[in-house]
Design a protein around this motif. Structure first.
Motif, PDB file in Angstrom:
ATOM      1  N   CYS A  17       1.122  -0.678  -0.211  1.00 25.79           N
ATOM      2  CA  CYS A  17      -0.313  -0.238   0.200  1.00 25.79           C
ATOM      3  C   CYS A  17       1.577   1.177  -0.103  1.00 25.79           C
ATOM      4  CB  CYS A  17      -0.862  -0.201   1.482  1.00 25.79           C
ATOM      5  SG  CYS A  17       0.523  -0.596   2.730  1.00 25.79           S
ATOM      6  N   ALA A  18       0.018   2.424  -0.682  1.00 25.12           N
ATOM      7  CA  ALA A  18       0.687   3.502  -0.288  1.00 25.12           C
ATOM      8  C   ALA A  18       0.114   4.612   0.521  1.00 25.12           C
ATOM      9  CB  ALA A  18       0.761   3.969  -1.743  1.00 25.12           C
ATOM     10  N   CYS A  19       1.226   5.327   1.380  1.00 27.88           N
ATOM     11  CA  CYS A  19       0.413   6.409   2.284  1.00 27.88           C
ATOM     12  C   CYS A  19       0.870   7.784   2.237  1.00 27.88           C
ATOM     13  CB  CYS A  19       0.568   5.866   3.411  1.00 27.88           C
ATOM     14  SG  CYS A  19      -0.271   4.357   4.270  1.00 27.88           S
ATOM     15  N   ASP A  20       0.143   9.000   2.018  1.00 27.76           N
ATOM     16  CA  ASP A  20       0.819   9.753   2.122  1.00 27.76           C
ATOM     17  C   ASP A  20       1.655  10.404   3.841  1.00 27.76           C
ATOM     18  OD1 ASP A  20       0.996  12.873   2.916  1.00 27.76           O
ATOM     19  OD2 ASP A  20      -0.409  13.643   0.997  1.00 27.76           O
ATOM     20  N   VAL A  21       2.439  10.874   3.031  1.00 32.19           N
ATOM     21  CA  VAL A  21       3.650  10.680   4.153  1.00 32.19           C
ATOM     22  C   VAL A  21       3.151  11.962   5.610  1.00 32.19           C
ATOM     23  CG1 VAL A  21       6.138  11.706   4.105  1.00 32.19           C
ATOM     24  CG2 VAL A  21       6.027  10.959   2.735  1.00 32.19           C
ATOM     25  N   HIS A  22       2.931  13.173   5.264  1.00 29.12           N
ATOM     26  CA  HIS A  22       2.369  13.631   5.872  1.00 29.12           C
ATOM     27  C   HIS A  22       1.069  14.239   6.291  1.00 29.12           C
ATOM     28  CE1 HIS A  22       5.441  16.275   3.904  1.00 29.12           C
ATOM     29  NE2 HIS A  22       4.856  16.065   2.611  1.00 29.12           N
ATOM     30  N   ASN A  23      -0.056  13.393   6.419  1.00 28.39           N
ATOM     31  CA  ASN A  23      -0.869  12.804   7.244  1.00 28.39           C
ATOM     32  C   ASN A  23      -1.380  11.359   7.056  1.00 28.39           C
ATOM     33  OD1 ASN A  23      -2.087  11.478   4.318  1.00 28.39           O
ATOM     34  ND2 ASN A  23      -3.717  13.880   4.453  1.00 28.39           N
ATOM     35  N   ALA A  98      10.311   5.191   0.898  1.00 28.10           N
ATOM     36  CA  ALA A  98       9.755   7.122   0.117  1.00 28.10           C
ATOM     37  C   ALA A  98       9.822   6.802  -1.115  1.00 28.10           C
ATOM     38  CB  ALA A  98      10.086   8.014   1.153  1.00 28.10           C
ATOM     39  N   ILE A  99       9.016   6.910  -1.722  1.00 29.97           N
ATOM     40  CA  ILE A  99       9.038   7.321  -3.667  1.00 29.97           C
ATOM     41  C   ILE A  99       6.853   8.163  -3.739  1.00 29.97           C
ATOM     42  CG2 ILE A  99       7.732   6.200  -5.613  1.00 29.97           C
ATOM     43  CD1 ILE A  99       9.110   3.867  -4.225  1.00 29.97           C
ATOM     44  N   PRO A 100       7.305   8.600  -4.994  1.00 27.03           N
ATOM     45  CA  PRO A 100       6.613   9.839  -4.761  1.00 27.03           C
ATOM     46  C   PRO A 100       5.737   9.131  -5.283  1.00 27.03           C
ATOM     47  CG  PRO A 100       8.571  10.625  -5.754  1.00 27.03           C
ATOM     48  CD  PRO A 100       8.548   9.451  -5.366  1.00 27.03           C
ATOM     49  N   PHE A 101       4.030   9.149  -5.735  1.00 30.55           N
ATOM     50  CA  PHE A 101       3.079   8.688  -5.315  1.00 30.55           C
ATOM     51  C   PHE A 101       1.256   9.882  -6.419  1.00 30.55           C
ATOM     52  CE2 PHE A 101      -0.998   7.083  -5.176  1.00 30.55           C
ATOM     53  CZ  PHE A 101      -1.244   4.817  -5.762  1.00 30.55           C
ATOM     54  N   GLU A 102       2.075   9.766  -7.491  1.00 27.75           N
ATOM     55  CA  GLU A 102       0.466  10.261  -7.999  1.00 27.75           C
ATOM     56  C   GLU A 102       0.706  12.118  -7.893  1.00 27.75           C
ATOM     57  OE1 GLU A 102      -3.279   8.429  -7.134  1.00 27.75           O
ATOM     58  OE2 GLU A 102      -2.474   6.872  -9.310  1.00 27.75           O
ATOM     59  N   GLY A 103       2.155  12.140  -7.973  1.00 28.86           N
ATOM     60  CA  GLY A 103       2.333  13.726  -7.686  1.00 28.86           C
ATOM     61  C   GLY A 103       2.513  13.982  -6.679  1.00 28.86           C
ATOM     62  N   LYS A 104       2.313  12.914  -4.782  1.00 24.23           N
ATOM     63  CA  LYS A 104       2.270  13.449  -3.848  1.00 24.23           C
ATOM     64  C   LYS A 104       3.991  12.726  -2.882  1.00 24.23           C
ATOM     65  CE  LYS A 104      -2.712  13.740  -3.324  1.00 24.23           C
ATOM     66  NZ  LYS A 104      -3.383  13.137  -2.044  1.00 24.23           N
ATOM     67  N   ASP A 105       4.101  12.732  -2.337  1.00 23.76           N
ATOM     68  CA  ASP A 105       4.977  12.250  -0.874  1.00 23.76           C
ATOM     69  C   ASP A 105       4.364  11.364  -0.728  1.00 23.76           C
ATOM     70  OD1 ASP A 105       7.122  14.428  -1.832  1.00 23.76           O
ATOM     71  OD2 ASP A 105       6.852  15.575  -0.164  1.00 23.76           O
ATOM     72  N   ALA A 106       5.131   9.645  -0.241  1.00 23.74           N
ATOM     73  CA  ALA A 106       4.354   9.000  -0.576  1.00 23.74           C
ATOM     74  C   ALA A 106       5.281   8.109   0.258  1.00 23.74           C
ATOM     75  CB  ALA A 106       3.497   8.127  -1.406  1.00 23.74           C
ATOM     76  N   ILE A 107       4.405   7.297   1.262  1.00 33.28           N
ATOM     77  CA  ILE A 107       5.350   5.758   1.691  1.00 33.28           C
ATOM     78  C   ILE A 107       4.966   4.764   1.105  1.00 33.28           C
ATOM     79  CG2 ILE A 107       6.417   4.641   3.672  1.00 33.28           C
ATOM     80  CD1 ILE A 107       5.951   7.465   5.214  1.00 33.28           C
ATOM     81  N   PHE A 108       6.070   3.590   0.455  1.00 35.69           N
ATOM     82  CA  PHE A 108       5.133   2.013  -0.826  1.00 35.69           C
ATOM     83  C   PHE A 108       5.531   1.620   0.912  1.00 35.69           C
ATOM     84  CE2 PHE A 108       4.521   4.498  -4.038  1.00 35.69           C
ATOM     85  CZ  PHE A 108       3.576   3.612  -4.799  1.00 35.69           C
TER      86      PHE A 108
END
Length: 127
Positions: A17-23, A98-108
């Motif tokens: 899964c991928a989560c937004d790094v910020h929230n 950490a990998i960008p996902f759909e223009g967002k900073d994300a954590i895979f």
């Protein structure tokens, strides 16, 4: 033609899964993750990583994931317990990157079965 990274993510047999790094809101999850956790995508996309972590693990794990993401370092956490939809606990290690996902900073996140103490996998090299 080689599959795109999003096709690999979607079709892999490993729960990811991928989560937004910020929230820490879930941005995406593959079918394997949805099956393992027991949630439909419509449910999981309204949740954060904190919602599936045990209370005793949540703060430390979130801090470690965000720190690893800001440093651009891969990280393996666990073993720990994740909360499934039915309320039962699932033992897991979390591998995050950490990998960008759909223009967002994300954590895979790759959800993996915990390794057994004293076991080691070896893979042959060559023919």
């Amino acid at each position: 033609m080689d599959p795109s990274p999003s096709e690999v993510f979607k079709n892999t047999a490993h729960p990811m899964c991928a989560c937004d790094v910020h929230n820490l809101v879930f941005l995406s999850a593959n079918e394997a993750a949805l099956r393992a956790l027991g949630f439909a995508w419509e449910e999981l996309c309204t949740m954060t990583l904190n919602d599936i972590l045990s209370q005793e693990d949540a703060a430390a794990i979130v801090h470690a994931c965000v720190t690893a993401a800001s440093a651009q370092l891969p990280l393996r956490l666990g073993p720990m317990m994740l909360r499934k939809k039915d309320g039962t606990a699932m033992a897991s290690e979390i591998h995050c990157q950490a990998i960008p996902f759909e223009g967002k900073d994300a954590i895979f996140l790759l959800l993996a079965r915990p390794r057994r103490e004293g076991t080691k996998k070896t893979f042959p090299i060559g023919p």
